[in-house]
Design an enzyme around this catalytic site. Structure first.
Site, PDB file in Angstrom:
ATOM      1  N   GLN A 130      -4.650  -5.286   6.977  1.00 14.36           N
ATOM      2  CA  GLN A 130      -5.697  -6.159   6.418  1.00 14.36           C
ATOM      3  C   GLN A 130      -5.730  -7.537   7.079  1.00 14.36           C
ATOM      4  OE1 GLN A 130      -8.033  -5.145   4.625  1.00 14.36           O
ATOM      5  NE2 GLN A 130      -7.214  -3.239   3.815  1.00 14.36           N
ATOM      6  N   LYS A 149     -10.492  -0.676  10.762  1.00 11.13           N
ATOM      7  CA  LYS A 149     -10.684  -1.876   9.929  1.00 11.13           C
ATOM      8  C   LYS A 149     -11.039  -3.075  10.803  1.00 11.13           C
ATOM      9  CE  LYS A 149      -7.279  -0.247   6.531  1.00 11.13           C
ATOM     10  NZ  LYS A 149      -7.990   0.173   5.338  1.00 11.13           N
ATOM     11  N   HIS A 152       0.868  -1.180   0.000  1.00  4.60           N
ATOM     12  CA  HIS A 152       0.000   0.000   0.000  1.00  4.60           C
ATOM     13  C   HIS A 152       0.909   1.235   0.000  1.00  4.60           C
ATOM     14  CE1 HIS A 152      -2.853   2.916   1.763  1.00  4.60           C
ATOM     15  NE2 HIS A 152      -3.820   2.072   1.489  1.00  4.60           N
ATOM     16  N   ASP A 187       3.048  -4.735   8.102  1.00  4.71           N
ATOM     17  CA  ASP A 187       1.818  -3.961   7.966  1.00  4.71           C
ATOM     18  C   ASP A 187       0.641  -4.942   8.093  1.00  4.71           C
ATOM     19  OD1 ASP A 187      -0.453  -2.726   7.045  1.00  4.71           O
ATOM     20  OD2 ASP A 187       0.456  -1.912   5.218  1.00  4.71           O
ATOM     21  N   CYS A 202      -4.691   2.741  -3.751  1.00  6.87           N
ATOM     22  CA  CYS A 202      -3.414   3.168  -3.134  1.00  6.87           C
ATOM     23  C   CYS A 202      -2.330   2.122  -3.344  1.00  6.87           C
ATOM     24  CB  CYS A 202      -3.574   3.469  -1.647  1.00  6.87           C
ATOM     25  SG  CYS A 202      -4.719   4.789  -1.315  1.00  6.87           S
TER      26      CYS A 202
HETATM   27  N1  PMP Z   1      -1.766  -0.802   4.616  1.00  2.69           N
HETATM   28  C1  PMP Z   1      -2.730  -1.549   4.059  1.00  2.69           C
HETATM   29  C2  PMP Z   1      -2.413  -2.932   3.585  1.00  2.69           C
HETATM   30  C3  PMP Z   1      -4.020  -1.036   3.934  1.00  2.69           C
HETATM   31  O1  PMP Z   1      -4.975  -1.771   3.368  1.00  2.69           O
HETATM   32  C4  PMP Z   1      -4.287   0.268   4.406  1.00  2.69           C
HETATM   33  C5  PMP Z   1      -5.668   0.891   4.290  1.00  2.69           C
HETATM   34  N2  PMP Z   1      -6.329   0.658   3.093  1.00  2.69           N
HETATM   35  C6  PMP Z   1      -3.249   0.992   4.977  1.00  2.69           C
HETATM   36  C7  PMP Z   1      -2.004   0.425   5.069  1.00  2.69           C
HETATM   37  C8  PMP Z   1      -3.470   2.365   5.510  1.00  2.69           C
HETATM   38  O2  PMP Z   1      -4.327   2.333   6.620  1.00  2.69           O
HETATM   39  P1  PMP Z   1      -4.913   3.672   7.246  1.00  2.69           P
HETATM   40  O3  PMP Z   1      -5.548   4.412   6.102  1.00  2.69           O
HETATM   41  O4  PMP Z   1      -5.910   3.193   8.249  1.00  2.69           O
HETATM   42  O5  PMP Z   1      -3.794   4.420   7.853  1.00  2.69           O
END
Ligand code: PMP
Length: 408
Positions: A202, A225, A120, A199, A365
């Protein structure tokens, strides 16, 4: 105990109609909906115990502090860490930016920071910018045929120059569950000094996460999430490492003493949480964790696997659809992204919205990953404990009608 089908009843927003149709929410990877008990917890805190936390002796302040610290304990137990190892942040992105700042001094010119091709942007840009500041190199590890981070490529690219490796547990586009333990063993065998960040944004709402058995140095995730509020995240770090790190930001509530010449810090986690934290949302996050630990919720989490299998099988029957990520559903968690030949993902998502189905479309993203897959964008359906087989079946019918209408 609530039957999985009745789980929807606990989420007031799921009673909504969209375009005259019953809402089917399949965008939980972006953010999950919140159960009534989390909404109640927010309201309850503000109506009964609202006060600032720490350094307070009045009753409300003591109650607020106890509730805030109770959530830290719940989070620590949830990922098998200790409370000193759990730092509250604003979210996964914030946690990674904090780490990129706090680990910066360990990176010298010509050193390397390693990520994977499926990250991401939140687990890419902070490291890219760190490399830019330090004249270091961002190294990207590729994927194997099953779309996992490729252990062989990881092994080949690791060296004594590698200072940080940061990679995703479950990909938010491919849905693949990376073999984190195996990958971390490879890193530790080749370079004992490299700091390892996972990270988990998910992963935490779908898999049992044990940070000690994974053996990462840091693990980051977001409350929103996990059926909790927005604006709260977690940075787990091994105690011995957190003890050595300097905070990324400074202010009230983090000190043992301050003079004009010098300041000294409290122990972790408080040294990393200057200023007034997001008290009410942290407390409601504790309630979200209580929700996730109910037996029926865990059972519904198990049943998400059946939804993935069903959606995968049904999507595979559509000749114009290409599914991204592993074919083997046992390697997947939480979501399925796909493309439809000759149709833009935004049109597909807009079409589904007309049937009350909320899915996400775009690059999610993850522009470099989409480029690597030879596409600009995709459509993603993602699942949570409130989704049912009927949701999947209705969505697939809506998708067929959408494709037929758009291809006319
Ligand atoms: N890493 C991953 C794998 C994600 O899916 C996301 C959110 N889509 C993020 C980081 C960023 O998370 P946040 O927007 O809650 O900071």
């Amino acid at each position: 105990m609530t039957a999985p089908k009745e789980m929807k009843e606990e989420f007031p927003i799921l009673k909504r109609n969209v375009h005259g149709k019953q809402l089917i929410y399949l965008d939980s990877s972006a953010t999950t909906q919140k159960p009534q008990q989390v909404l109640d917890a927010l309201r309850h805190f503000y109506t009964t115990s609202n006060a600032n936390v720490h350094r307070v002796v009045h009753t409300l302040g003591e109650e607020a502090t106890a509730l805030y610290e109770q959530t830290r304990k719940k989070v620590a137990d949830f990922v098998r860490a200790s409370t000193e190892e759990i730092v509250f942040t604003r979210g996964t992105t914030d946690s990674i930016n904090m780490l990129a700042c706090m680990l910066e001094s360990s990176v010298q010119p010509d050193d390397e920071v390693m990520i994977s091709a499926m990250e991401h942007h939140s687990n890419l840009i902070p490291w890219q910018q760190l490399c830019k500041r330090r004249n270091a190199k961002l190294v990207v590890v590729g994927m194997n045929q099953e779309y996992e981070i490729d252990p062989a490529d990881l092994k080949a690219k690791l060296s004594e120059k590698t200072k940080i490796v940061s990679f995703v547990h479950v990909s938010h586009v491919l849905g693949v569950i990376n073999p984190v333990r195996e990958l971390i063993k490879i890193i530790r065998n080749k370079n004992k000094e490299a700091r390892i960040v996972v990270d988990g944004a998910q992963a935490v709402a779908h898999l049992a996460v044990d940070v000690k058995s994974i053996d990462c140095d840091f693990y980051v995730f977001s409350a929103h999430k996990m059926y909790g509020p927005t604006g709260v995240g977690v940075l787990y770090g091994k105690k011995a490492l957190l003890d050595k790190l300097e905070p990324a930001s400074f202010g009230g509530g983090m000190i043992t003493s301050v003079s004009f010449e010098k300041s000294t810090w409290l122990d972790s986690p408080h040294k990393f949480e200057p200023g007034t934290p997001n008290i009410a949302d942290v407390i409601a996050f504790g309630t979200a964790i209580d929700f996730m630990q109910r037996d029926d919720v865990k059972k519904a989490q198990e049943q998400e696997k059946d939804l993935i299998k069903l959606a995968h099988a049904e999507l595979s029957k559509l000749s114009s659809v290409t599914i991204l990520g592993p074919k083997d559903c046992s390697k997947r968690s939480g979501l399925i992204a796909f493309t439809v030949k000759d149709l833009h993902p935004h049109d597909v998502a807009t079409g589904l919205d007309q049937y009350g189905v909320a899915v996400r479309a775009g690059h999610h993203c993850a522009m470099p990953l989409h480029k690597k897959l030879g596409i600009d964008a995709s459509t993603r359906m993602s699942f949570a404990v409130y989704n049912t087989k009927e949701d999947v079946k209705t969505t697939l019918e809506a998708l067929k009608k959408t494709i037929a209408a758009l291809k006319k």
